[in-house]
Design a protein around this motif. Structure first.
Motif: not given
Length: 299
Positions: A151-167
């Motif tokens: 469970y990736w416990r973070v807020d849904a900010h743009q930086a996190e969405c960009i980071e997830l796009a690389e996975v």
């Protein structure tokens, strides 16, 4: 010549972390395999009505509280199948009415049973690994042991969405994200995500029918009312906390194992123990009714 398309209603019947399973006779389509209750949707019949009817005819029990589980399309050599899947919880007082030869199986036992290939998506959703790692570091996802989700416990900010796009999609399939993050993902990522996490206040604000069909939901709960609500709206599993005092929430009143066991026994979906849990506490947790364990530092 085009293949015929058959619409089939499937019932996933749950009781105390177990799933009801039967056996298909050799003379049936996809025979000599295990099966869930269900059958063909008749003319002028809705899939839900067919599910209720088949459960009554095949299993011998009548249930009225159903949740839409998924709609799955599958193509065999001779026919196209559309599976309309629903799930329901079987109360203890009707267990004796279940007809032979239906039997209860634990969720991880389903992996070893020979089901028709159209059912594999159902099996994968019903099965949960026994450990959930909680982390704010997405890099930990690629290092997970085979028996864990994260469970990736973070807020849904743009930086996190960009980071997830690389996975990669392969790694995303073992990831749990909160509902806010899930809503920011593209359709491919949403399809791959293992489960959607709901906070207790979000669980309490929802009603049956609000959850998206075909997705797993993991509900964070701290008391009986929220656990029963999670089951009522169709969640797939529960994170129950805090079992013991934790460093991150020292003021929270710990449940203790006896109370955890009583709460876990009150619902029919998997309950993961969270809060002050060590890596070697899995057996202890299971002895007190937990399906598995979850934690930040110990996994």
């Amino acid at each position: 010549m085009s293949k015929p398309t058959i619409h089939v209603a499937i019932a996933i019947l749950l009781h105390q972390d177990q799933v009801l399973v039967g056996w298909r006779e050799a003379t049936q389509h996809q025979g000599n395999k295990y099966e869930f209750p269900g059958g063909k949707v008749e003319n002028a019949e809705t899939p839900l009505a067919a599910c209720c009817r088949e459960t009554q005819e095949e299993v011998g029990i009548h249930l009225s509280d159903w949740h839409a589980f998924d709609v799955i399309g599958h193509e065999y050599d001779d026919v196209r199948i559309n599976l309309h899947v629903f799930h329901a919880h079987v109360p203890t007082d009707v267990l004796s009415q279940i007809q032979a030869p239906w039997q209860w199986y634990k969720r991880d036992e389903l992996l070893d049973l020979n089901f028709p290939s159209a059912n594999q998506a159902i099996i994968q959703r019903l099965y949960w690994p026994r450990q959930i790692k909680i982390s704010e570091q997405l890099a930990n996802l690629s290092q997970l042991p085979a028996n864990q989700l994260m469970y990736w416990r973070v807020d849904a900010h743009q930086a996190e969405c960009i980071e997830l796009a690389e996975v990669s999609v392969e790694h995303i399939s073992r990831l749990i994200v909160n509902i806010e993050m899930y809503q920011q993902l593209n359709s491919i990522q949403q399809q791959a995500i293992s489960a959607i996490h709901l906070k207790q206040n979000q669980v309490l604000a929802l009603k049956a029918g609000d959850l998206s069909k075909g997705k797993r939901y993991l509900a964070a709960c701290h008391d009986l009312a929220s656990m029963q609500q999670a089951q009522r709206i169709g969640c797939d599993a529960i994170l129950l906390s805090p079992v013991q005092t934790t460093h991150t929430h020292p003021d929270a009143v710990a449940l203790g194992w006896p109370q955890f066991e009583a709460l876990a026994a009150a619902v029919d979906i998997p309950v993961f123990a969270l809060g002050g849990i060590r890596r070697d506490d899995l057996m202890l947790a299971q002895q007190h009714g937990a399906y598995g364990i979850a934690g930040i530092r110990f996994l």
